[in-house]
Design an enzyme around this catalytic site. Structure first.
Site, PDB file in Angstrom:
ATOM      1  N   THR A  10       0.812  -1.216   0.000  1.00  0.00           N
ATOM      2  CA  THR A  10       0.000   0.000   0.000  1.00  0.00           C
ATOM      3  C   THR A  10       0.850   1.274   0.000  1.00  0.00           C
ATOM      4  OG1 THR A  10      -0.118  -0.120   2.401  1.00  0.00           O
ATOM      5  CG2 THR A  10      -1.956  -1.084   1.190  1.00  0.00           C
ATOM      6  N   ASP A  13       6.442   2.695  -2.780  1.00  0.00           N
ATOM      7  CA  ASP A  13       7.223   1.762  -3.590  1.00  0.00           C
ATOM      8  C   ASP A  13       6.395   0.539  -3.982  1.00  0.00           C
ATOM      9  OD1 ASP A  13       9.178   3.581  -3.118  1.00  0.00           O
ATOM     10  OD2 ASP A  13      10.491   2.266  -1.976  1.00  0.00           O
ATOM     11  N   LEU A  56       3.347  -8.415   9.745  1.00  0.00           N
ATOM     12  CA  LEU A  56       4.669  -9.027   9.511  1.00  0.00           C
ATOM     13  C   LEU A  56       5.212  -9.705  10.765  1.00  0.00           C
ATOM     14  CD1 LEU A  56       7.082  -6.761   7.423  1.00  0.00           C
ATOM     15  CD2 LEU A  56       6.338  -9.069   6.901  1.00  0.00           C
ATOM     16  N   LEU A  77       9.080  -4.544   1.074  1.00  0.00           N
ATOM     17  CA  LEU A  77       9.004  -3.082   1.097  1.00  0.00           C
ATOM     18  C   LEU A  77       8.313  -2.590   2.357  1.00  0.00           C
ATOM     19  CD1 LEU A  77       7.682  -2.791  -2.559  1.00  0.00           C
ATOM     20  CD2 LEU A  77      10.053  -2.793  -1.807  1.00  0.00           C
ATOM     21  N   SER A  81       8.036   3.567   7.982  1.00  0.00           N
ATOM     22  CA  SER A  81       8.736   4.253   6.894  1.00  0.00           C
ATOM     23  C   SER A  81       9.395   5.549   7.342  1.00  0.00           C
ATOM     24  CB  SER A  81       7.789   4.518   5.735  1.00  0.00           C
ATOM     25  OG  SER A  81       6.828   5.444   6.149  1.00  0.00           O
ATOM     26  N   SER A 126      18.225   0.555   3.417  1.00  0.00           N
ATOM     27  CA  SER A 126      18.135   2.009   3.466  1.00  0.00           C
ATOM     28  C   SER A 126      19.471   2.646   3.792  1.00  0.00           C
ATOM     29  CB  SER A 126      17.122   2.387   4.555  1.00  0.00           C
ATOM     30  OG  SER A 126      17.303   3.723   4.958  1.00  0.00           O
ATOM     31  N   GLU A 128      19.857   4.777   5.797  1.00  0.00           N
ATOM     32  CA  GLU A 128      19.857   5.006   7.252  1.00  0.00           C
ATOM     33  C   GLU A 128      20.739   4.003   8.003  1.00  0.00           C
ATOM     34  OE1 GLU A 128      18.504   7.370   9.217  1.00  0.00           O
ATOM     35  OE2 GLU A 128      17.753   8.473   7.486  1.00  0.00           O
ATOM     36  N   TYR A 150      15.070   3.174  13.527  1.00  0.00           N
ATOM     37  CA  TYR A 150      14.772   2.771  12.145  1.00  0.00           C
ATOM     38  C   TYR A 150      16.024   2.220  11.462  1.00  0.00           C
ATOM     39  CZ  TYR A 150      13.569   3.230   7.198  1.00  0.00           C
ATOM     40  OH  TYR A 150      13.369   2.985   5.864  1.00  0.00           O
ATOM     41  N   ARG A 184       4.498  10.073  -2.332  1.00  0.00           N
ATOM     42  CA  ARG A 184       5.079  10.298  -1.016  1.00  0.00           C
ATOM     43  C   ARG A 184       4.063  10.978  -0.106  1.00  0.00           C
ATOM     44  NH1 ARG A 184       8.916   7.384   0.555  1.00  0.00           N
ATOM     45  NH2 ARG A 184      11.068   7.967   0.181  1.00  0.00           N
TER      46      ARG A 184
HETATM   47  P1  GDP Z   1      14.659  10.985   5.372  1.00  0.00           P
HETATM   48  O1  GDP Z   1      15.991  11.417   4.845  1.00  0.00           O
HETATM   49  O2  GDP Z   1      14.293   9.595   4.951  1.00  0.00           O
HETATM   50  O3  GDP Z   1      14.493  11.199   6.847  1.00  0.00           O
HETATM   51  O4  GDP Z   1      13.583  11.900   4.585  1.00  0.00           O
HETATM   52  P2  GDP Z   1      12.804  13.240   4.983  1.00  0.00           P
HETATM   53  O5  GDP Z   1      12.176  13.729   3.729  1.00  0.00           O
HETATM   54  O6  GDP Z   1      11.870  13.019   6.136  1.00  0.00           O
HETATM   55  O7  GDP Z   1      13.964  14.237   5.471  1.00  0.00           O
HETATM   56  C1  GDP Z   1      14.983  14.665   4.603  1.00  0.00           C
HETATM   57  C2  GDP Z   1      15.779  15.796   5.266  1.00  0.00           C
HETATM   58  O8  GDP Z   1      14.968  16.955   5.342  1.00  0.00           O
HETATM   59  C3  GDP Z   1      16.239  15.505   6.704  1.00  0.00           C
HETATM   60  O9  GDP Z   1      17.569  15.929   6.838  1.00  0.00           O
HETATM   61  C4  GDP Z   1      15.337  16.408   7.557  1.00  0.00           C
HETATM   62  O10 GDP Z   1      15.964  16.843   8.760  1.00  0.00           O
HETATM   63  C5  GDP Z   1      15.151  17.578   6.614  1.00  0.00           C
HETATM   64  N1  GDP Z   1      13.970  18.390   6.918  1.00  0.00           N
HETATM   65  C6  GDP Z   1      13.958  19.726   7.061  1.00  0.00           C
HETATM   66  N2  GDP Z   1      12.730  20.155   7.361  1.00  0.00           N
HETATM   67  C7  GDP Z   1      11.926  19.073   7.404  1.00  0.00           C
HETATM   68  C8  GDP Z   1      10.528  18.910   7.649  1.00  0.00           C
HETATM   69  O11 GDP Z   1       9.782  19.857   7.894  1.00  0.00           O
HETATM   70  N3  GDP Z   1      10.038  17.621   7.560  1.00  0.00           N
HETATM   71  C9  GDP Z   1      10.863  16.540   7.283  1.00  0.00           C
HETATM   72  N4  GDP Z   1      10.307  15.310   7.214  1.00  0.00           N
HETATM   73  N5  GDP Z   1      12.174  16.697   7.063  1.00  0.00           N
HETATM   74  C10 GDP Z   1      12.710  17.941   7.124  1.00  0.00           C
END
Ligand code: GDP
Length: 323
Positions: A10, A13, A56, A77, A81, A126, A128, A150, A184
């Site tokens: 769902t 990806d 899962l 997947l 998330s 990931s 991460e 995560y 997204r």
């Molecule tokens: P991630 O890299 O998988 O955690 O993807 P995200 O899109 O959630 O975040 C990407 C980057 O954007 C990270 O370094 C966040 O700290 C930065 N960021 C800056 N402002 C925001 C915000 O308002 N929301 C989120 N989600 N990320 C933010």
């Protein structure tokens, strides 16, 4: 005829992969966690997907479903998330994103033993898992040193993939860097920005609150990353592959590009930094070197940064104009 089984069907990806495989004539089965997820993703998920509902964490149910479906290819997947959510639910994250993956490898391995034919598994790993990497760009030999629940759960699933590989299962990992699309949710900064830029452009006013504007990420187009996973499943040898564009942009650059696409050249008055969105631990730059995937899988990203942003903004503008 190929049969594929996707967990996380769902999500972004899962939806894109299901579309891709169905277009190739593959029979697609998907796992969803709740009936609610199935209902809420109804508009996006192709109707031809056979959906199974199970958690899962329920390894017996998972093993039964995999045995019944008898897939040739399995794509994992599913998972929590978001890094932010994993801090709120670290145990659940470990169970679903970490142990859940192992349950799936085990189910695949048993199905392979029982059926006497190969089952190929791809784990959506990931960036991460690298935490705050001391090396840029990161590749398959970068130290695995996660800094969030995560990342640690993904690292466990990543390492167990290699354990099952030694046991005779064709399980590859794709270490996916940020990959975006209009699917997204707005919990990700990309869609948060494109949805807000579109709304501010249509309303003629508004302010968007963001966190760290200087964070740099390697943002690619999600369909390309789905393509990499299919290539990994069908490659002769199972292995680990970093999937990334190799280029980074800051959150500020993403915002500038998004507002410009929506017709607002001066974006800064529309953005303010809110400490609530600044993370306690956040890598300043995450960028991957996908040369192994290029060499061995023939994979390359096909959509440039500006085009990724542009497609997402156009989608959000169209949503507002038709609603
Ligand atoms: P991630 O890299 O998988 O955690 O993807 P995200 O899109 O959630 O975040 C990407 C980057 O954007 C990270 O370094 C966040 O700290 C930065 N960021 C800056 N402002 C925001 C915000 O308002 N929301 C989120 N989600 N990320 C933010």
């Amino acid at each position: 005829m190929t049969t594929a089984f996707l967990t996380g069907v769902t999500g972004q990806d899962g939806t894109l992969l299901a579309r891709r495989l169905l277009a190739e004539g593959v029979t697609v089965h998907g796992l969803a966690r709740h009936e609610d997820d199935v209902a809420s993703s109804h508009g996006q998920r192709p109707a031809e997907v056979v959906v199974h509902v199970a958690d899962l964490r329920d390894t017996d149910a998972l093993a039964r479903i995999v045995a019944d479906v008898a897939p040739d290819e399995i794509y994992n997947l599913a998972g929590i998330s978001s890094v932010a959510y994993s801090w709120e639910q670290p145990v659940l994250t470990g169970e679903i994103t970490g142990v859940g993956a192992v349950g799936l490898y085990e189910a695949a391995w048993r199905a392979q033993e029982a059926g006497g034919r190969p089952v190929r598994v791809v784990q959506a790993s990931s960036a991460e898992i690298f935490g705050l990497p001391d090396r840029s760009p990161q590749d398959e030999s970068t130290a695995i040193r996660p800094v969030s629940p995560y990342g640690a759960a993904k690292a466990y699933a990543h390492l167990m993939a290699s354990v099952y590989r030694s046991r005779g299962l064709h399980v590859s990992t794709c270490v996916l860097y940020n990959h975006e699309s209009p699917l997204r949710p707005t919990s990700f900064v990309t869609r948060k920005i494109t949805a807000a830029a579109a709304k501010i452009a249509v309303d003629g006013e508004g302010v968007l609150a963001l966190g760290n504007l200087d964070a740099r990420r390697d943002w690619g187009w999600a369909d390309d990353y789905v393509d990499a996973m299919v290539r990994a499943a069908r490659h002769d040898a199972a292995d680990d592959f970093v999937i990334a564009t190799g280029r980074t942009h800051s959150v500020a650059e993403f915002a500038a590009a998004a507002f410009a696409r929506a017709g607002i050249d001066d974006w800064e008055p529309h953005v303010r930094v809110d400490p609530r969105f600044v993370r306690p631990v956040d890598a300043s730059e995450i960028v991957g070197d996908a040369s192994k995937a290029a060499r061995e899988l023939g994979w390359r990203p096909t959509v440039e940064f500006e085009e990724v942003v542009g497609r997402m903004v156009d989608h959000d503008l169209a949503l507002l104009r038709t609603s």
